[in-house]
Design an enzyme around this catalytic site. Structure first.
Site, short mmCIF file in Angstrom:
data_model
loop_
_atom_site.label_atom_id
_atom_site.label_comp_id
_atom_site.label_asym_id
_atom_site.label_seq_id
_atom_site.Cartn_x
_atom_site.Cartn_y
_atom_site.Cartn_z
N HIS A 76 1.99 0.49 -9.72
CA HIS A 76 0.91 -0.21 -9.01
C HIS A 76 0.39 -1.37 -9.87
CE1 HIS A 76 -2.31 0.47 -5.68
NE2 HIS A 76 -2.15 -0.82 -5.95
N GLU A 89 -0.64 8.77 -6.45
CA GLU A 89 -0.45 8.15 -7.76
C GLU A 89 -1.25 8.89 -8.82
OE1 GLU A 89 -1.49 4.02 -7.25
OE2 GLU A 89 0.18 3.65 -5.86
N ARG A 148 0.83 -1.19 0.00
CA ARG A 148 0.00 0.00 0.00
C ARG A 148 0.88 1.25 0.00
NH1 ARG A 148 -3.07 -3.23 -1.21
NH2 ARG A 148 -5.04 -3.88 -0.26
#
Length: 303
Positions: free
Chosen positions: A276, A259, A230
């Site tokens: 990610h 992000e 995370r």
């Protein structure tokens, strides 16, 4: 008779295998994400208004978003994490929430091992050098025999441990919830784990800060840090300092506090940055989509 509406907010649902769309088309009007990226709050409300179900990605399904979607009955998360969903608001509004915790496990574990091998043999650095016209042979390190410290020992932590054990690594973990200790794997408090491990891997499910400047200072000089869990669990500024000073040999980060990532870690050569993509293996994505469709239909009583 007009079909009820289902919205799919992930960016690539059905791209590699469209069989999960067939049972949805049979029952519902399907609306797909037209942007090809993570949706903003106002876009979620616009796209999903009138939907009774959402197959969701990582977009923010906060209380104000959910309150703007009257009639929504089910959120089926295509993935593991639910930190983007306001669970209290969902319960208050009578919205059922599902996820697919098993499907991404192998993909994330294999990415973890791939990132470690890339870092230790400096593959990215040499690839970049050749593309820039330099023939540079960089000395790396073996993975066999290294001490691995895993922070978070759920499904993915255990899968990574199994792969790394098969490559000759010594494994320890820290996790306040897990009670059992698998064969040949030690449980250690976090501070001891940081000093024990040549490579620290983060496999947690929350966004709480775990590794800051103090934790990086406790890691072995020359160690490596991997975060595929995370964003927010690692202090990115402290990591930058640890890498630039040489205290850490390298790091690999797949998740970020914000992000898309635009921070100063991009300036460093001894870090691998990925956008990610822990679950981005075709087989895992197809399985996640299959399960998220099943969950949605079950939640709506259509299974």
């Amino acid at each position: 008779m007009k079909k009820a509406k289902i919205s799919i907010t992930t960016t690539s649902f059905g791209k590699y295998d469209d069989r999960s769309l067939a049972p949805l088309h049979a029952h519902f009007e399907i609306v797909l994400n037209p942007y090809g990226r993570k949706l903003k709050k106002e876009e979620i409300v616009q796209l999903c208004r009138g939907s009774i179900g959402i197959i969701a990605g990582t977009e923010p399904l906060s209380a104000d978003v959910l309150e703007g979607l009257p009639g929504l009955r089910v959120i089926s998360r295509c993935g593991t994490g639910l930190d983007n969903v306001d669970m209290l608001a969902a319960r208050r509004l009578g919205i059922e929430v599902f996820n697919t915790p098993d499907a991404p496990t192998r993909a994330v574990a294999e990415l973890t091992v791939g990132l470690i091998l890339n870092l230790m043999r400096k593959i990215n650095e040499m690839d970049s050098a050749i593309r820039a016209g330099r023939w540079e042979k960089l000395m790396g390190n073996l993975l066999a025999g290294k001490n691995i410290g895993i922070i978070g020992f759920g499904r993915i932590g255990r899968a990574s441990a199994s792969l790394l054990q098969s490559l000759g690594c010594v494994i320890a973990f820290t996790d306040p919830i897990v009670q059992d200790e698998p064969p040949q794997i030690r449980r250690l408090p976090l501070n001891e784990l940081l000093g024990f491990a040549d490579i620290v891997i983060i496999h947690v499910s929350s966004k709480d800060l775990i590794v800051g400047s103090g934790e990086i200072a406790r890691m072995k000089k020359g160690g490596w840090l991997i975060n595929v869990s995370r964003g927010g669990t690692v202090d990115e500024d402290a990591l930058f300092d640890g890498l630039k000073s040489g205290h850490l040999s390298g790091a690999a980060i797949d998740v970020f506090r914000s992000e898309p990532y635009e921070g100063n870690l991009r300036e460093l050569k001894n870090i691998i940055l990925t956008p990610h993509v822990g679950s981005y293996a075709v087989e895992s994505r197809v399985e996640m989509e299959r399960l998220s469709t099943e969950n949605l239909l079950r939640g709506l009583g259509s299974a």
